[in-house]
Design a protein around this motif. Sequence first.
Motif, short mmCIF file in Angstrom:
data_model
loop_
_atom_site.label_atom_id
_atom_site.label_comp_id
_atom_site.label_asym_id
_atom_site.label_seq_id
_atom_site.Cartn_x
_atom_site.Cartn_y
_atom_site.Cartn_z
N THR A 248 16.51 12.15 13.17
CA THR A 248 16.25 11.71 14.54
C THR A 248 17.26 10.65 14.99
O THR A 248 17.35 10.36 16.18
CB THR A 248 14.83 11.14 14.68
OG1 THR A 248 14.66 10.04 13.77
CG2 THR A 248 13.78 12.20 14.39
N ILE A 249 18.00 10.09 14.05
CA ILE A 249 19.05 9.12 14.43
C ILE A 249 20.11 9.87 15.23
O ILE A 249 20.72 10.81 14.72
CB ILE A 249 19.67 8.47 13.18
CG1 ILE A 249 18.59 7.79 12.35
CG2 ILE A 249 20.74 7.46 13.59
CD1 ILE A 249 19.08 7.27 11.01
N PRO A 250 20.38 9.50 16.47
CA PRO A 250 21.26 10.30 17.35
C PRO A 250 22.75 10.04 17.10
O PRO A 250 23.46 9.51 17.97
CB PRO A 250 20.84 9.85 18.75
CG PRO A 250 20.43 8.42 18.55
CD PRO A 250 19.79 8.34 17.18
N ILE A 251 23.23 10.43 15.92
CA ILE A 251 24.64 10.20 15.61
C ILE A 251 25.41 11.50 15.43
O ILE A 251 26.59 11.47 15.09
CB ILE A 251 24.78 9.34 14.32
CG1 ILE A 251 24.12 10.05 13.12
CG2 ILE A 251 24.20 7.96 14.54
CD1 ILE A 251 24.36 9.36 11.81
N SER A 252 24.76 12.64 15.64
CA SER A 252 25.44 13.92 15.45
C SER A 252 25.00 14.90 16.53
O SER A 252 24.13 14.59 17.34
CB SER A 252 25.14 14.49 14.06
OG SER A 252 23.76 14.80 13.94
N ILE A 253 25.60 16.07 16.55
CA ILE A 253 25.25 17.11 17.51
C ILE A 253 23.99 17.83 17.02
O ILE A 253 24.01 18.52 16.01
CB ILE A 253 26.39 18.12 17.69
CG1 ILE A 253 27.66 17.42 18.19
CG2 ILE A 253 25.98 19.24 18.64
CD1 ILE A 253 27.56 16.87 19.58
N ALA A 254 22.88 17.65 17.72
CA ALA A 254 21.61 18.33 17.42
C ALA A 254 21.17 18.14 15.97
O ALA A 254 20.48 18.99 15.41
CB ALA A 254 21.72 19.81 17.74
N GLY A 255 21.55 17.02 15.36
CA GLY A 255 21.15 16.74 13.98
C GLY A 255 21.96 17.46 12.93
O GLY A 255 21.73 17.26 11.73
N TRP A 256 22.92 18.30 13.34
CA TRP A 256 23.74 19.04 12.37
C TRP A 256 24.54 18.06 11.53
O TRP A 256 25.12 17.10 12.03
CB TRP A 256 24.68 20.02 13.09
CG TRP A 256 24.02 21.24 13.61
CD1 TRP A 256 23.63 21.49 14.89
CD2 TRP A 256 23.65 22.41 12.86
NE1 TRP A 256 23.05 22.72 14.99
CE2 TRP A 256 23.04 23.32 13.76
CE3 TRP A 256 23.76 22.78 11.51
CZ2 TRP A 256 22.56 24.56 13.36
CZ3 TRP A 256 23.28 24.01 11.12
CH2 TRP A 256 22.69 24.89 12.03
N GLY A 257 24.60 18.32 10.27
CA GLY A 257 25.32 17.46 9.34
C GLY A 257 24.40 16.44 8.72
O GLY A 257 24.30 16.34 7.49
N VAL A 258 23.71 15.66 9.55
CA VAL A 258 22.75 14.68 9.04
C VAL A 258 21.63 15.40 8.30
O VAL A 258 21.27 15.03 7.17
CB VAL A 258 22.17 13.84 10.19
CG1 VAL A 258 21.10 12.88 9.66
CG2 VAL A 258 23.28 13.05 10.89
N ARG A 259 21.08 16.43 8.92
CA ARG A 259 19.99 17.18 8.32
C ARG A 259 20.44 17.86 7.03
O ARG A 259 19.73 17.81 6.00
CB ARG A 259 19.48 18.22 9.33
CG ARG A 259 18.32 19.07 8.86
CD ARG A 259 17.89 20.05 9.94
NE ARG A 259 19.00 20.88 10.39
CZ ARG A 259 19.45 20.90 11.65
NH1 ARG A 259 18.91 20.14 12.57
NH2 ARG A 259 20.47 21.69 11.99
N GLU A 260 21.60 18.49 7.04
CA GLU A 260 22.08 19.25 5.88
C GLU A 260 22.38 18.32 4.70
O GLU A 260 21.95 18.57 3.57
CB GLU A 260 23.33 20.06 6.26
CG GLU A 260 23.02 21.31 7.07
CD GLU A 260 22.50 20.99 8.46
OE1 GLU A 260 21.60 21.71 8.93
OE2 GLU A 260 23.00 20.00 9.06
N SER A 261 23.13 17.25 4.96
CA SER A 261 23.49 16.35 3.86
C SER A 261 22.25 15.66 3.30
O SER A 261 22.13 15.48 2.08
CB SER A 261 24.51 15.31 4.34
OG SER A 261 24.03 14.58 5.45
N ALA A 262 21.31 15.29 4.18
CA ALA A 262 20.09 14.62 3.71
C ALA A 262 19.23 15.56 2.87
O ALA A 262 18.68 15.15 1.83
CB ALA A 262 19.30 14.08 4.90
#
Length: 321
Positions: A248-262
């Motif tokens: 939910t941290i708004p640092i990427s496009i639609a959560g892509w990248g943050v969600r995958e790496s996490a």
Amino acid sequence: MRQLVLIAVKLTVSVALLYFAVSRMNFSTIGDRLSNLEPGWILAAIVIALTQIGIGTFRWQRIVLVCGAALPPLQAFRFYLIAAFFNQVLPSTVGGDAARIWLLASAGAGWWKAAYSVLLDRFVGLLTLATLVTAGLYWSFALIENPVGRLVLLVIGLGSLAGGVAFLALGMWRLLEQWSLTRRLAEMAVLARQILFSRRTGLLIVVSSLLIHLTTVLIAWSLAQAVAANFGFLQAFLLVLPVILIATIPISIAGWGVRESALVLAFSYAGLPESDGLIISVLLGGVLFVTGIVGGVVWLASPEGLRISAAWQSEQPPPRP
């Protein structure tokens, strides 16, 4: 220009984190999983995601009523679908929350009531999510023995929960009523307590919030079944919800990248195949993208949606409340 820079920054973050996640992968394992993809489970996940939007619409509509406005169910559902399009499909600075505020205000609710309802809807969802993550810490620690993983869970769970409680307490601090900006925060805090603790609507809103997050878990579990990954519902509950909270941290496009790496790291900490975490996360993003496409179809047929586009393309701020 500022919008383009912000999009570029978010895109860079998404690409960098996706590269981090993919660089850890065994591609032969990914190929084996995808070769046995079961479309029926993918379709089930999409149906669940659309059902989740319906539950979210129900919750938002009740919050709108507490904020002193009215929103018919079908109109609320349409607005929510359009917001999904802005969240999941458009690489723009116009997020789904901003789209909902614009739509509701344009429908006659007024800017402050519209903003309060959307921000409080977001707050209730995050507070419920943080509560679920914190409530599952005992079982999460049994699943994750890595001290770094445990520390991350503690920080995001208890930290988010403490932040939510602190916000609820703002309404009791009379000093905040002396300044315009802090007065608005205090008003929202008072409304948040009414939303959560009202005898008439509180239980419905809390239950709907719980169902929204449980359907997210169900979507992830369904996607795991689609690729025959060994990933049970309890594991999905304990691993996916903290990842969603981080995303939910708004640092990427639609959560892509943050969600995958996490999720890749979460699978690693839990002793599960990292490749399964990447596949499930990418498929989850794909399901959300499909629901966003549905919202895009609604948006194209919506005169309100066209006004959103024109307003932000002109880079003019909305009228003052």
